[in-house]
Design a protein around this motif. Structure first.
Motif, PDB file in Angstrom:
ATOM      1  N   GLY A  99      60.197  75.356  -5.086  1.00  0.00           N
ATOM      2  CA  GLY A  99      58.461  75.399  -5.804  1.00  0.00           C
ATOM      3  C   GLY A  99      58.008  76.988  -4.889  1.00  0.00           C
ATOM      4  O   GLY A  99      57.395  77.720  -5.742  1.00  0.00           O
ATOM      5  N   ALA A 100      57.333  76.429  -3.966  1.00  0.00           N
ATOM      6  CA  ALA A 100      56.841  77.722  -2.992  1.00  0.00           C
ATOM      7  C   ALA A 100      57.921  79.031  -2.978  1.00  0.00           C
ATOM      8  O   ALA A 100      56.914  79.713  -2.863  1.00  0.00           O
ATOM      9  N   ALA A 101      59.005  79.436  -3.348  1.00  0.00           N
ATOM     10  CA  ALA A 101      59.358  79.872  -3.325  1.00  0.00           C
ATOM     11  C   ALA A 101      59.736  80.876  -5.173  1.00  0.00           C
ATOM     12  O   ALA A 101      59.973  81.771  -5.225  1.00  0.00           O
ATOM     13  N   LEU A 102      59.723  79.461  -6.003  1.00  0.00           N
ATOM     14  CA  LEU A 102      59.955  79.934  -7.812  1.00  0.00           C
ATOM     15  C   LEU A 102      58.691  80.041  -8.365  1.00  0.00           C
ATOM     16  O   LEU A 102      58.628  80.536  -9.290  1.00  0.00           O
ATOM     17  N   HIS A 103      58.036  79.221  -7.952  1.00  0.00           N
ATOM     18  CA  HIS A 103      56.485  78.820  -8.885  1.00  0.00           C
ATOM     19  C   HIS A 103      55.176  79.693  -7.965  1.00  0.00           C
ATOM     20  O   HIS A 103      54.976  79.879  -7.013  1.00  0.00           O
ATOM     21  N   GLU A 104      54.585  80.341  -8.553  1.00  0.00           N
ATOM     22  CA  GLU A 104      53.864  81.894  -8.846  1.00  0.00           C
ATOM     23  C   GLU A 104      52.120  80.717  -8.464  1.00  0.00           C
ATOM     24  O   GLU A 104      52.222  81.821  -6.960  1.00  0.00           O
ATOM     25  N   PRO A 105      51.893  79.531  -8.315  1.00  0.00           N
ATOM     26  CA  PRO A 105      50.773  79.624  -8.151  1.00  0.00           C
ATOM     27  C   PRO A 105      51.044  78.635  -6.531  1.00  0.00           C
ATOM     28  O   PRO A 105      49.823  79.010  -5.923  1.00  0.00           O
ATOM     29  N   TRP A 106      52.486  77.726  -6.459  1.00  0.00           N
ATOM     30  CA  TRP A 106      52.509  77.852  -4.795  1.00  0.00           C
ATOM     31  C   TRP A 106      53.330  78.760  -4.500  1.00  0.00           C
ATOM     32  O   TRP A 106      52.954  78.571  -3.121  1.00  0.00           O
ATOM     33  N   LYS A 107      53.476  80.022  -4.819  1.00  0.00           N
ATOM     34  CA  LYS A 107      54.006  81.254  -4.158  1.00  0.00           C
ATOM     35  C   LYS A 107      52.563  81.781  -3.080  1.00  0.00           C
ATOM     36  O   LYS A 107      52.584  81.805  -1.807  1.00  0.00           O
ATOM     37  N   ALA A 108      51.272  81.407  -4.225  1.00  0.00           N
ATOM     38  CA  ALA A 108      50.442  81.775  -3.547  1.00  0.00           C
ATOM     39  C   ALA A 108      49.115  80.766  -2.270  1.00  0.00           C
ATOM     40  O   ALA A 108      48.627  81.496  -1.287  1.00  0.00           O
ATOM     41  N   LEU A 109      49.579  80.061  -2.508  1.00  0.00           N
ATOM     42  CA  LEU A 109      49.832  78.676  -1.766  1.00  0.00           C
ATOM     43  C   LEU A 109      50.024  79.120  -0.369  1.00  0.00           C
ATOM     44  O   LEU A 109      49.215  78.922   0.428  1.00  0.00           O
ATOM     45  N   LYS A 110      51.028  79.169  -0.642  1.00  0.00           N
ATOM     46  CA  LYS A 110      51.949  79.431   1.198  1.00  0.00           C
ATOM     47  C   LYS A 110      51.669  80.962   1.629  1.00  0.00           C
ATOM     48  O   LYS A 110      51.640  80.855   3.040  1.00  0.00           O
ATOM     49  N   LYS A 111      50.770  81.962   0.829  1.00  0.00           N
ATOM     50  CA  LYS A 111      51.222  82.472   1.443  1.00  0.00           C
ATOM     51  C   LYS A 111      49.034  82.729   2.534  1.00  0.00           C
ATOM     52  O   LYS A 111      48.223  83.602   2.586  1.00  0.00           O
ATOM     53  N   GLU A 112      48.230  81.204   1.784  1.00  0.00           N
ATOM     54  CA  GLU A 112      46.925  81.164   2.629  1.00  0.00           C
ATOM     55  C   GLU A 112      47.147  80.568   3.736  1.00  0.00           C
ATOM     56  O   GLU A 112      46.172  80.333   4.328  1.00  0.00           O
ATOM     57  N   GLY A 113      48.333  80.700   4.217  1.00  0.00           N
ATOM     58  CA  GLY A 113      47.914  80.601   5.865  1.00  0.00           C
ATOM     59  C   GLY A 113      48.418  79.069   5.797  1.00  0.00           C
ATOM     60  O   GLY A 113      49.120  78.130   5.238  1.00  0.00           O
ATOM     61  N   GLU A 114      47.301  78.815   7.047  1.00  0.00           N
ATOM     62  CA  GLU A 114      47.464  77.230   7.327  1.00  0.00           C
ATOM     63  C   GLU A 114      46.811  75.930   5.965  1.00  0.00           C
ATOM     64  O   GLU A 114      47.270  74.977   6.039  1.00  0.00           O
ATOM     65  N   THR A 115      45.645  76.592   5.347  1.00  0.00           N
ATOM     66  CA  THR A 115      44.721  75.915   4.009  1.00  0.00           C
ATOM     67  C   THR A 115      45.995  76.021   3.197  1.00  0.00           C
ATOM     68  O   THR A 115      46.039  74.834   3.225  1.00  0.00           O
TER      69      THR A 115
END
Length: 455
Positions: A99-115
């Motif tokens: 999901g973090a690789a395909l789903h845009e909202p989860w992609k954005a979460l992944k780029k937020e770092g530790e949070t």
């Protein structure tokens, strides 16, 4: 000339290990956590007949139930409170990473770092609870149905009370193992979940070796075959060690800089790219995806049809997905290859590496910085991952096929050896890293003391 790190590594001895207090505490914590894991594997769920579970595994241990039982250290065979092990957690991790690789909202979460990472971990935990609840409930109802299907009274008092109790207990056991793995990672040595899986496999190895010796003694296996198996296991271990340390070193140059003597000096370094970038993750992920639904199928579907020609769909699926059959080998190999490429792309982000090199002023000879460097890394990663995927498929499938024909335990298969060797190598390298860091700390303290005395 050897680097400072290599010199420190060569000077490491027992005395340096004895002085590393923090490392010893981490090792004791890891050992204690694994002992707790093994202790819990012998605590049964109330209301289950242990003898009936042994009869069940005597008929179905050759399929994925046997594979799952090996990964859980025999917990499923005893139907302990941690019978499901960490496999639901691994399956949830797969879904969240996809999901973090395909789903845009989860992609954005992944780029937020530790949070963002903490938020994704929270999603993984919620999904683990859901998967374990579904899987635990179907297993509980499947055990109750064995009395009618196979005349195996595995449950002493069937009913809703047993289903709820078993489901809640299994969810609690899996969540505790998930927490225990996280504690080992943060307060111990190595990756906690991988160490728990390895401990389960190692715990079943003595029984597998005893089975091998007994087969040779009773004459069911020729002594020459037993010797060949030992030679094959040693060769397989050496091959795993060789490939796991293999890497492609990419030369990186940096701009020339003026030296103190007025000359010009150009710095050079190497960017290592491992042949098996994904490590032991692909076979674990592929196993988790096969195990989760098919454990329920085998528990609910009754005895495996020996010919796969019965009218029951569940019995036919259990047969075709049993150990050594072509469909099982194909799905397992395809899963390993897929997760090889997927996890390699997650671990090695070509865009980030190319951007970091550009910011530092580094460049690859003959390749322009920026987009061209990113494309070059993608090209290298695809070629290297192809070799790594072929290696993992061969290591996991060929011994699995050969050993299944010989009737040997899963603990002696290629997947089990790959996990044990890989996790052990990672564990040893982390111990060495802690020792080197400890020696660096001692050198810095001595340098400060000498500087203070001179003043």
């Amino acid at each position: 000339m050897a680097s400072a790190a290599e010199q420190l590594a060569s000077n490491m001895s027992f005395s340096s290990f004895r002085k590393a207090t923090e490392l010893k505490q981490r090792l004791w914590f890891t050992l204690g956590a694994l002992i707790i894991f093994r202790f819990l594997s012998f605590v049964p769920i109330p209301g289950v007949d242990p003898r009936a579970m042994q009869d069940l595994f005597a008929t179905q241990s050759g399929g994925l139930l046997g594979f799952f039982n090996t990964f859980s250290g025999g917990s499923l065979e005893r139907f302990s409170i941690i019978a499901l092990g960490v496999m639901p957690y691994i399956t949830a991790s797969i879904v969240v990473q996809l999901g973090a690789a395909l789903h845009e909202p989860w992609k954005a979460l992944k780029k937020e770092g530790e949070t963002g990472r903490k938020k994704l971990n929270q999603y993984t935990r919620y999904l683990t609870v859901l998967l374990t609840t579904v899987q635990g409930y179907f297993i509980a109802t499947g055990l109750e149905s064995l009395a009618d299907q196979q005349n195996i009274a595995a449950v002493v008092e069937p009913g809703y009370l047993f289903r709820v109790t078993a489901t809640v207990t299994l969810v609690g056991g899996t969540l505790f193992l998930m927490w225990l793995g996280e504690q080992i990672t943060s307060r111990g040595i190595g990756n906690g979940v991988s160490l728990i899986i390895m401990a389960g496999i190692v715990a079943t190895m003595p029984q597998a070796l005893a089975q091998l010796f007994e087969s040779g003694r009773s004459g069911s296996l020729d002594p020459l075959v037993v010797t060949s198996i030992f030679v094959g296991l040693v060769a397989l271990t050496l091959a795993i060690c060789f490939v796991e340390r293999a890497q492609r070193r990419v030369l990186v140059n940096y701009p020339k800089r003026a030296t103190a003597r007025g000359g010009m000096h150009q710095e050079r370094s190497h960017l290592p790219m491992k042949i098996n970038t994904a490590g032991v993750i692909p076979p674990i992920f592929a196993s988790a995806l096969l195990i989760m639904p098919l454990t329920v199928l085998q528990m609910a579907g009754g005895q495996v049809d020996p010919n796969g020609t019965g009218g029951d769909l569940l019995q036919s699926l259990s047969f075709y997905l049993s150990r050594g059959n072509p469909l099982y080998l194909f799905l397992y190999g395809a899963g390993i290859a897929f997760f090889c490429f997927f996890y390699a792309a997650v671990q090695f982000n070509s865009e980030d590496v190319a951007e970091n090199l550009k910011r530092a002023g580094g460049f690859i000879p003959g390749i322009r910085p920026g987009k061209a460097t990113e494309q070059y890394f993608d090209y290298l990663l695809n070629r290297i991952t192809t070799v790594g995927a072929i290696y993992l498929v061969v290591i996991c499938l060929i011994p699995e096929f050969a050993f299944s024909k010989a009737g040997l335990n899963f603990a002696l298969g290629g997947t089990s050896l790959l996990i044990v060797v890989n996790v052990t190598m990672d564990f040893v390298s982390q111990v060495q890293s802690h020792l080197i860091a400890h020696q660096y700390g001692d050198l810095i303290k001595k340098a400060k003391l000498k500087g203070g005395r001179r003043r």
